[in-house]
Design a protein around this motif. Structure first.
Motif, PDB file in Angstrom:
ATOM      1  N   GLY A 227      -5.821  -5.274   5.820  1.00 57.48           N
ATOM      2  CA  GLY A 227      -5.016  -4.052   5.835  1.00 57.48           C
ATOM      3  C   GLY A 227      -4.098  -3.969   7.038  1.00 57.48           C
ATOM      4  O   GLY A 227      -3.946  -2.907   7.639  1.00 57.48           O
TER       5      GLY A 227
ATOM      6  N   PHE B  36      -4.524  -8.027   2.221  1.00 61.67           N
ATOM      7  CA  PHE B  36      -5.144  -6.861   1.559  1.00 61.67           C
ATOM      8  C   PHE B  36      -6.461  -6.522   2.230  1.00 61.67           C
ATOM      9  O   PHE B  36      -6.760  -5.347   2.488  1.00 61.67           O
ATOM     10  CB  PHE B  36      -5.356  -7.207   0.085  1.00 61.67           C
ATOM     11  CG  PHE B  36      -6.042  -6.149  -0.721  1.00 61.67           C
ATOM     12  CD1 PHE B  36      -7.417  -6.198  -0.936  1.00 61.67           C
ATOM     13  CD2 PHE B  36      -5.306  -5.119  -1.288  1.00 61.67           C
ATOM     14  CE1 PHE B  36      -8.048  -5.231  -1.698  1.00 61.67           C
ATOM     15  CE2 PHE B  36      -5.928  -4.149  -2.054  1.00 61.67           C
ATOM     16  CZ  PHE B  36      -7.304  -4.204  -2.258  1.00 61.67           C
TER      17      PHE B  36
ATOM     18  N   TYR C   7      -1.003  -3.450   7.956  1.00 55.24           N
ATOM     19  CA  TYR C   7       0.294  -2.937   7.519  1.00 55.24           C
ATOM     20  C   TYR C   7       1.212  -2.814   8.729  1.00 55.24           C
ATOM     21  O   TYR C   7       1.020  -1.936   9.581  1.00 55.24           O
ATOM     22  CB  TYR C   7       0.122  -1.582   6.826  1.00 55.24           C
ATOM     23  CG  TYR C   7      -0.648  -1.698   5.545  1.00 55.24           C
ATOM     24  CD1 TYR C   7      -2.020  -1.511   5.503  1.00 55.24           C
ATOM     25  CD2 TYR C   7       0.010  -2.031   4.361  1.00 55.24           C
ATOM     26  CE1 TYR C   7      -2.717  -1.636   4.314  1.00 55.24           C
ATOM     27  CE2 TYR C   7      -0.685  -2.152   3.171  1.00 55.24           C
ATOM     28  CZ  TYR C   7      -2.048  -1.963   3.155  1.00 55.24           C
ATOM     29  OH  TYR C   7      -2.748  -2.101   1.985  1.00 55.24           O
TER      30      TYR C   7
ATOM     31  N   ALA D 183      -3.811   0.585  -2.539  1.00 56.20           N
ATOM     32  CA  ALA D 183      -3.228  -0.702  -2.175  1.00 56.20           C
ATOM     33  C   ALA D 183      -3.446  -1.696  -3.295  1.00 56.20           C
ATOM     34  O   ALA D 183      -4.377  -1.545  -4.109  1.00 56.20           O
ATOM     35  CB  ALA D 183      -3.852  -1.223  -0.878  1.00 56.20           C
TER      36      ALA D 183
ATOM     37  N   GLY E  26       0.816  -1.202   0.000  1.00 56.00           N
ATOM     38  CA  GLY E  26       0.000   0.000   0.000  1.00 56.00           C
ATOM     39  C   GLY E  26       0.852   1.254   0.000  1.00 56.00           C
ATOM     40  O   GLY E  26       2.032   1.222   0.348  1.00 56.00           O
TER      41      GLY E  26
ATOM     42  N   PHE F  30      -4.762   6.699   3.911  1.00 53.00           N
ATOM     43  CA  PHE F  30      -4.624   5.679   2.867  1.00 53.00           C
ATOM     44  C   PHE F  30      -4.704   6.335   1.500  1.00 53.00           C
ATOM     45  O   PHE F  30      -5.530   7.221   1.264  1.00 53.00           O
ATOM     46  CB  PHE F  30      -5.748   4.654   3.035  1.00 53.00           C
ATOM     47  CG  PHE F  30      -5.879   3.687   1.899  1.00 53.00           C
ATOM     48  CD1 PHE F  30      -6.839   3.877   0.908  1.00 53.00           C
ATOM     49  CD2 PHE F  30      -5.049   2.581   1.811  1.00 53.00           C
ATOM     50  CE1 PHE F  30      -6.978   2.982  -0.134  1.00 53.00           C
ATOM     51  CE2 PHE F  30      -5.177   1.678   0.772  1.00 53.00           C
ATOM     52  CZ  PHE F  30      -6.143   1.883  -0.206  1.00 53.00           C
TER      53      PHE F  30
ATOM     54  N   CYS G 205       5.356   3.800   1.663  1.00 47.39           N
ATOM     55  CA  CYS G 205       4.854   2.501   1.240  1.00 47.39           C
ATOM     56  C   CYS G 205       4.848   1.569   2.448  1.00 47.39           C
ATOM     57  O   CYS G 205       5.587   1.777   3.420  1.00 47.39           O
ATOM     58  CB  CYS G 205       5.664   1.905   0.091  1.00 47.39           C
ATOM     59  SG  CYS G 205       7.299   1.299   0.504  1.00 47.39           S
TER      60      CYS G 205
END
Length: 120
Positions: A105, A102, A107, A50, A35, A47, A96
């Protein structure tokens, strides 16, 4: 040790384009969704876009739809952000990040960021 290194930021006039790159190491890149996020001065990180490991699913923030495009090269372990029709409000540090999922999310690996400044 996971490393994500962004590059390609800079100063551009409104209406111009930039292409950001993010090089990954220390992880099995094709196992991760990737993302892009951004943080403007005085604002929370938000955001941007992604992409799944296979590039089959992509999501964009409404503010960048039709102007930005994310892509990835699993062989090169890189993810890209093509930014067109840039606006002053796109000015931010762009990060990034890598996520196991996905959909979730999650991250948990981040780069150090690259500055994008759009002048009016």
């Amino acid at each position: 040790q996971v490393q994500l290194v962004e590059s390609g930021g800079g100063l551009v006039q409104a209406g111009g384009s930039l292409r950001l790159s993010c090089a990954a190491s220390g992880l099995t890149f094709s196992n991760y969704a990737m993302g892009w996020f951004r943080q403007a001065p005085g604002k929370e990180r938000e955001f941007v876009t992604a992409i799944t490991w296979s590039s089959n699913n992509i999501a964009y923030a409404d503010s960048v739809k039709g102007r930005f495009a994310i892509s990835r090269d699993n062989a090169e372990k890189k993810v890209y952000l093509q930014m067109n029709s840039l606006k002053p409000e796109d000015t931010a540090v762009y990060y990034c990040a890598a996520a196991r999922s996905f959909r979730r999310g999650d991250y948990d690996n981040w780069g150090q960021g690259t500055q994008v400044t759009v002048s009016s």
